[in-house]
Every structure is written in structure tokens, then in C-alpha cells.
Design a protein around this motif. Sequence first.
Motif, PDB file in Angstrom:
ATOM      1  N   MET A   1       0.436  -1.453  -0.163  1.00 25.70           N
ATOM      2  CA  MET A   1      -0.173  -0.309  -0.270  1.00 25.70           C
ATOM      3  C   MET A   1       0.633   0.925   0.084  1.00 25.70           C
ATOM      4  O   MET A   1       1.980   0.974   0.849  1.00 25.70           O
ATOM      5  CB  MET A   1      -0.906   0.199   1.251  1.00 25.70           C
ATOM      6  N   SER A   2       0.280   2.302  -0.458  1.00 32.31           N
ATOM      7  CA  SER A   2       1.423   3.949  -0.590  1.00 32.31           C
ATOM      8  C   SER A   2       1.261   4.341   0.385  1.00 32.31           C
ATOM      9  O   SER A   2       0.592   4.097   0.480  1.00 32.31           O
ATOM     10  CB  SER A   2       1.273   3.999  -2.063  1.00 32.31           C
ATOM     11  N   TYR A   3       2.153   5.348   0.577  1.00 32.12           N
ATOM     12  CA  TYR A   3       1.584   6.286   1.430  1.00 32.12           C
ATOM     13  C   TYR A   3       1.213   7.509   1.470  1.00 32.12           C
ATOM     14  O   TYR A   3       0.084   8.066   1.935  1.00 32.12           O
ATOM     15  CB  TYR A   3       2.982   7.137   2.540  1.00 32.12           C
ATOM     16  N   TYR A   4       1.431   7.497   0.220  1.00 34.75           N
ATOM     17  CA  TYR A   4       0.322   9.034  -0.805  1.00 34.75           C
ATOM     18  C   TYR A   4      -1.024   8.745  -1.008  1.00 34.75           C
ATOM     19  O   TYR A   4      -0.811   7.815  -2.100  1.00 34.75           O
ATOM     20  CB  TYR A   4       0.831  10.383  -1.721  1.00 34.75           C
ATOM     21  N   LYS A   5      -2.233   9.439  -1.065  1.00 32.20           N
ATOM     22  CA  LYS A   5      -3.607   8.967  -2.042  1.00 32.20           C
ATOM     23  C   LYS A   5      -3.042  10.122  -2.618  1.00 32.20           C
ATOM     24  O   LYS A   5      -3.062  11.598  -2.201  1.00 32.20           O
ATOM     25  CB  LYS A   5      -4.163   8.870  -0.810  1.00 32.20           C
ATOM     26  N   ASP A   6      -4.383  10.674  -3.635  1.00 35.70           N
ATOM     27  CA  ASP A   6      -3.780  12.058  -4.632  1.00 35.70           C
ATOM     28  C   ASP A   6      -3.468  12.355  -5.070  1.00 35.70           C
ATOM     29  O   ASP A   6      -3.219  13.895  -4.280  1.00 35.70           O
ATOM     30  CB  ASP A   6      -5.227  12.490  -4.339  1.00 35.70           C
ATOM     31  N   LEU A   7      -1.752  12.353  -5.527  1.00 38.07           N
ATOM     32  CA  LEU A   7      -1.113  12.573  -4.984  1.00 38.07           C
ATOM     33  C   LEU A   7      -0.367  14.243  -7.009  1.00 38.07           C
ATOM     34  O   LEU A   7      -1.287  13.244  -7.718  1.00 38.07           O
ATOM     35  CB  LEU A   7       0.560  11.888  -5.643  1.00 38.07           C
ATOM     36  N   GLN A   8      -0.933  15.574  -6.599  1.00 39.78           N
ATOM     37  CA  GLN A   8      -1.165  16.252  -7.755  1.00 39.78           C
ATOM     38  C   GLN A   8      -0.605  17.297  -7.835  1.00 39.78           C
ATOM     39  O   GLN A   8      -0.267  17.579  -6.655  1.00 39.78           O
ATOM     40  CB  GLN A   8      -2.564  16.918  -7.347  1.00 39.78           C
ATOM     41  N   PRO A   9       0.705  17.393  -8.926  1.00 38.55           N
ATOM     42  CA  PRO A   9       1.418  18.541  -8.994  1.00 38.55           C
ATOM     43  C   PRO A   9       0.727  19.751  -9.021  1.00 38.55           C
ATOM     44  O   PRO A   9      -0.209  20.081  -9.323  1.00 38.55           O
ATOM     45  CB  PRO A   9       2.718  18.441 -10.010  1.00 38.55           C
ATOM     46  N   VAL A  10       0.747  21.201  -7.927  1.00 37.26           N
ATOM     47  CA  VAL A  10       0.604  22.136  -8.059  1.00 37.26           C
ATOM     48  C   VAL A  10       0.778  23.451  -9.397  1.00 37.26           C
ATOM     49  O   VAL A  10       1.822  23.505  -9.997  1.00 37.26           O
ATOM     50  CB  VAL A  10       0.741  23.691  -6.849  1.00 37.26           C
ATOM     51  N   SER A  11      -0.179  23.608 -10.442  1.00 39.04           N
ATOM     52  CA  SER A  11       0.694  24.391 -11.291  1.00 39.04           C
ATOM     53  C   SER A  11       0.870  25.759 -11.429  1.00 39.04           C
ATOM     54  O   SER A  11       1.253  26.208 -10.333  1.00 39.04           O
ATOM     55  CB  SER A  11      -0.390  24.695 -12.120  1.00 39.04           C
ATOM     56  N   SER A  24      -3.551   6.233   4.984  1.00 37.58           N
ATOM     57  CA  SER A  24      -4.456   5.619   5.959  1.00 37.58           C
ATOM     58  C   SER A  24      -5.407   6.664   6.716  1.00 37.58           C
ATOM     59  O   SER A  24      -5.831   6.483   7.482  1.00 37.58           O
ATOM     60  CB  SER A  24      -2.904   6.056   7.283  1.00 37.58           C
ATOM     61  N   ALA A  25      -5.128   8.149   6.088  1.00 36.75           N
ATOM     62  CA  ALA A  25      -6.035   9.146   7.007  1.00 36.75           C
ATOM     63  C   ALA A  25      -7.763   8.998   6.791  1.00 36.75           C
ATOM     64  O   ALA A  25      -7.994   8.134   5.797  1.00 36.75           O
ATOM     65  CB  ALA A  25      -5.691  10.824   6.966  1.00 36.75           C
ATOM     66  N   ALA A  26      -8.591   8.854   7.524  1.00 35.26           N
ATOM     67  CA  ALA A  26     -10.047   8.413   7.693  1.00 35.26           C
ATOM     68  C   ALA A  26     -10.914   9.778   6.640  1.00 35.26           C
ATOM     69  O   ALA A  26     -11.369   9.865   5.864  1.00 35.26           O
ATOM     70  CB  ALA A  26     -10.506   8.141   8.276  1.00 35.26           C
ATOM     71  N   LYS A  27     -10.513  11.234   6.966  1.00 37.65           N
ATOM     72  CA  LYS A  27     -10.890  13.029   7.710  1.00 37.65           C
ATOM     73  C   LYS A  27     -10.910  13.148   5.686  1.00 37.65           C
ATOM     74  O   LYS A  27     -11.244  13.727   4.946  1.00 37.65           O
ATOM     75  CB  LYS A  27     -10.399  13.960   8.055  1.00 37.65           C
ATOM     76  N   GLY A  28      -9.573  12.722   4.835  1.00 34.53           N
ATOM     77  CA  GLY A  28      -9.194  12.964   3.880  1.00 34.53           C
ATOM     78  C   GLY A  28      -8.833  14.297   3.604  1.00 34.53           C
ATOM     79  O   GLY A  28      -8.939  15.315   2.664  1.00 34.53           O
ATOM     80  N   THR A  29      -7.736  14.941   4.929  1.00 30.28           N
ATOM     81  CA  THR A  29      -7.336  16.148   5.014  1.00 30.28           C
ATOM     82  C   THR A  29      -5.840  16.142   3.942  1.00 30.28           C
ATOM     83  O   THR A  29      -4.995  15.258   3.543  1.00 30.28           O
ATOM     84  CB  THR A  29      -6.627  16.984   6.376  1.00 30.28           C
ATOM     85  N   TRP A  30      -6.403  17.774   3.240  1.00 33.63           N
ATOM     86  CA  TRP A  30      -5.189  17.421   2.094  1.00 33.63           C
ATOM     87  C   TRP A  30      -3.499  18.144   2.753  1.00 33.63           C
ATOM     88  O   TRP A  30      -3.596  19.018   4.206  1.00 33.63           O
ATOM     89  CB  TRP A  30      -5.286  18.377   1.129  1.00 33.63           C
ATOM     90  N   TYR A  31      -2.086  17.635   2.374  1.00 36.52           N
ATOM     91  CA  TYR A  31      -0.750  18.324   2.622  1.00 36.52           C
ATOM     92  C   TYR A  31      -0.211  18.909   1.307  1.00 36.52           C
ATOM     93  O   TYR A  31      -0.382  18.316   0.341  1.00 36.52           O
ATOM     94  CB  TYR A  31      -0.333  17.298   3.467  1.00 36.52           C
ATOM     95  N   THR A  49      -7.254  21.393   5.354  1.00 39.98           N
ATOM     96  CA  THR A  49      -8.157  21.284   4.670  1.00 39.98           C
ATOM     97  C   THR A  49      -9.311  20.229   3.479  1.00 39.98           C
ATOM     98  O   THR A  49      -8.086  19.710   3.292  1.00 39.98           O
ATOM     99  CB  THR A  49      -9.078  22.324   3.703  1.00 39.98           C
ATOM    100  N   THR A  50     -10.210  19.869   3.840  1.00 39.97           N
ATOM    101  CA  THR A  50     -10.648  18.570   2.648  1.00 39.97           C
ATOM    102  C   THR A  50     -10.954  19.283   0.954  1.00 39.97           C
ATOM    103  O   THR A  50     -11.554  18.851   0.636  1.00 39.97           O
ATOM    104  CB  THR A  50     -11.474  18.547   3.316  1.00 39.97           C
ATOM    105  N   ASP A  51     -11.132  20.495   0.944  1.00 39.08           N
ATOM    106  CA  ASP A  51     -11.278  20.820  -0.487  1.00 39.08           C
ATOM    107  C   ASP A  51     -10.353  21.072  -1.264  1.00 39.08           C
ATOM    108  O   ASP A  51      -9.495  21.785  -0.846  1.00 39.08           O
ATOM    109  CB  ASP A  51     -12.458  22.112   0.311  1.00 39.08           C
ATOM    110  N   GLU A  52     -10.263  20.379  -2.392  1.00 41.65           N
ATOM    111  CA  GLU A  52      -9.816  20.441  -3.523  1.00 41.65           C
ATOM    112  C   GLU A  52      -8.468  21.520  -4.149  1.00 41.65           C
ATOM    113  O   GLU A  52      -7.886  22.570  -4.020  1.00 41.65           O
ATOM    114  CB  GLU A  52      -9.108  19.573  -4.169  1.00 41.65           C
ATOM    115  N   PHE A  53      -9.644  22.787  -4.156  1.00 35.70           N
ATOM    116  CA  PHE A  53      -9.119  23.860  -4.428  1.00 35.70           C
ATOM    117  C   PHE A  53      -9.149  25.329  -3.545  1.00 35.70           C
ATOM    118  O   PHE A  53      -7.404  25.418  -3.798  1.00 35.70           O
ATOM    119  CB  PHE A  53     -10.846  24.397  -5.620  1.00 35.70           C
TER     120      PHE A  53
END
Length: 84
Positions: A1-11, A24-31, A49-53
Motif C-alpha cells: 500500500m502506498s503512503y500518499y493518496k491523490d498526489l497532484q502537482p500544483v501548477s 491511512s487518514a480517514a478525514k481526507g485532509t490535504w497536505y 482543509t478537505t476542499d481541493e480548490f
Amino acid sequence: MSYYKDLQPVSNTGGEVVIHRLASAAKGTWYVRIKRLNAPGYFRKSLRTTDEFDAYKRANRYWVQVREAEEQQINLAPKNNFKS
């Protein structure tokens, strides 16, 4: 299993900034993970925050703050919150 989920570069950051969630996080907070230029490794911080934008906006702000601190030769510790 990978450590990161939804790895996205910032433009507009030249590939230096990535936002992600922890698998492993349940809340889905962005880092944010920002490549350091004056020290090895990355500057990592929760975006609270849990909001992607909103996560993209906050990550861009942190990127600017990290680069300004590096220009002033401030070595950022993991708990540094830019108040110094």
C-alpha cells in the motif's frame, strides 16, 4: 500500500509543489510538500482543509512564503510557522 493518496502537482510552481492526502487518514485532509532549495528534503505541512480548490490556494501561499524565507537565509524547521 502506498503512503500518499491523490498526489497532484500544483501548477505554476515548476514541479516544486505537490498536494496530497495520506492513504491511512480517514478525514481526507490535504497536505503540501515543497522542495527546499537551501536544505535537503521537503517542507511538509497540513493544509487543514478537505476542499481541493482551497488546498491549491493554500499550497501556493506556502510556496511563496517558503521561497521568501529561503531568500532571507531562514532555515525552516518542521514546526516553523513563519512568525519568526
